[in-house]
Every structure is written in C-alpha cells, then in structure tokens.
Design a protein around this motif. Structure first.
Motif, PDB file in Angstrom:
ATOM      1  N   ALA A   1       0.852  -1.194   0.000  1.00  0.00           N
ATOM      2  CA  ALA A   1       0.000   0.000   0.000  1.00  0.00           C
ATOM      3  C   ALA A   1       0.885   1.239   0.000  1.00  0.00           C
TER       4      ALA A   1
ATOM      5  N   ARG B   1      -7.567  -2.543  -3.500  1.00  0.00           N
ATOM      6  CA  ARG B   1      -6.772  -1.897  -2.446  1.00  0.00           C
ATOM      7  C   ARG B   1      -7.229  -2.441  -1.095  1.00  0.00           C
ATOM      8  N   THR B   2      -6.281  -3.002  -0.347  1.00  0.00           N
ATOM      9  CA  THR B   2      -6.584  -3.513   0.990  1.00  0.00           C
ATOM     10  C   THR B   2      -5.808  -2.705   2.012  1.00  0.00           C
TER      11      THR B   2
ATOM     12  N   HIS C   1      -1.956  -3.789   1.138  1.00  0.00           N
ATOM     13  CA  HIS C   1      -1.505  -4.163  -0.200  1.00  0.00           C
ATOM     14  C   HIS C   1      -2.426  -3.616  -1.291  1.00  0.00           C
ATOM     15  N   VAL C   2      -1.899  -3.665  -2.492  1.00  0.00           N
ATOM     16  CA  VAL C   2      -2.678  -3.372  -3.691  1.00  0.00           C
ATOM     17  C   VAL C   2      -2.436  -4.530  -4.645  1.00  0.00           C
TER      18      VAL C   2
END
Length: 129
Positions: free
Chosen positions: A84, A99-100, A103-104
């Motif tokens: 991210a 998108r988390t 992370h992406v």
C-alpha cells in the motif's frame, strides 16, 4: 495460457498478501463487478478477505460475508501485488485494482472477474466440475 500449477502459485501469493486484510476500494472494469458494486457496494468494500485459493485454472477470493470474487486469467492474465502506498505503474492492460489495508493487487488482462455467492460458486459450470 495460465496452467493449473501457475494459477495455484499465483493464488498462494495472493493469499499470503491479502488474507485477513480488509478491502478498502476496488477500481473495477468488468461489467459484472461494476454492476454489483453499483447496487451492493457494502457486500465487498469493507469486507475482509478470508482466503484466496484456486480451483483448477480459477482463482477465488473468499470474503468474510460469504461473497466470492471469481477470476479466470484466460490466455494472458496476471496479478501483481504491491505494498500500500507504492505508486502503481500505469499499464493499459489493467482490469481491476483491489486496495486492501496493506496491499494493492492489480489484475492485468483476464476477462473474467465476477462476484458470486456460495450458491453461485456451487452452480458455476466451470467451478462445479
């Protein structure tokens, strides 16, 4: 074409990065996902990815509320995982960006990415074999 072992490895990499993370946003391009997000956004956004796994050449993102995101990479699809906050390279093949929290995940190519419920997974003609 992405073969079974390659798809399984990719699912394992996605699982290692995304399992337990909340989906903050999805930049969608697939019609089925766009329609779902327009009507039931809360069924995906804000949900936690329980696990990512493969069935044959299919990748499933299992969310904590029973919704699944189904992906097939077809001939030239691939996933890229970024931390991210990292700038994502522009690529005309980009189909989805998930998108988390940390992370992406970027789907390049691959024309199948759709939401399914548990019954949909069981009934899906390619997944039920």
């Amino acid at each position: 074409m992405s073969e079974g072992p390659e798809v399984r490895r990719r699912a394992e990499e996605l699982n290692a990065a995304l399992a337990g993370e909340m989906i903050l946003e999805i930049e969608a391009h697939h019609r089925a996902l766009l329609a779902f997000l327009a009507n039931e956004r809360e069924q995906i956004i804000g949900q936690t990815i329980e696990r990512v796994y493969s069935i044959g050449k299919h990748i499933l993102f299992e969310l904590d509320n029973g919704v699944y995101l189904h992906n097939h990479l077809l001939m030239f699809g691939s996933w890229r995982i970024y931390a991210a906050g990292v700038e994502i390279p522009t690529d005309p093949r980009t189909m989805e960006i998930i998108r988390t929290t940390n992370h992406v995940a970027v789907l390049l190519g691959g024309s199948v990415f759709e939401p399914l419920d548990a019954a949909g997974v069981k009934k899906h003609r390619s997944l039920s074999k």
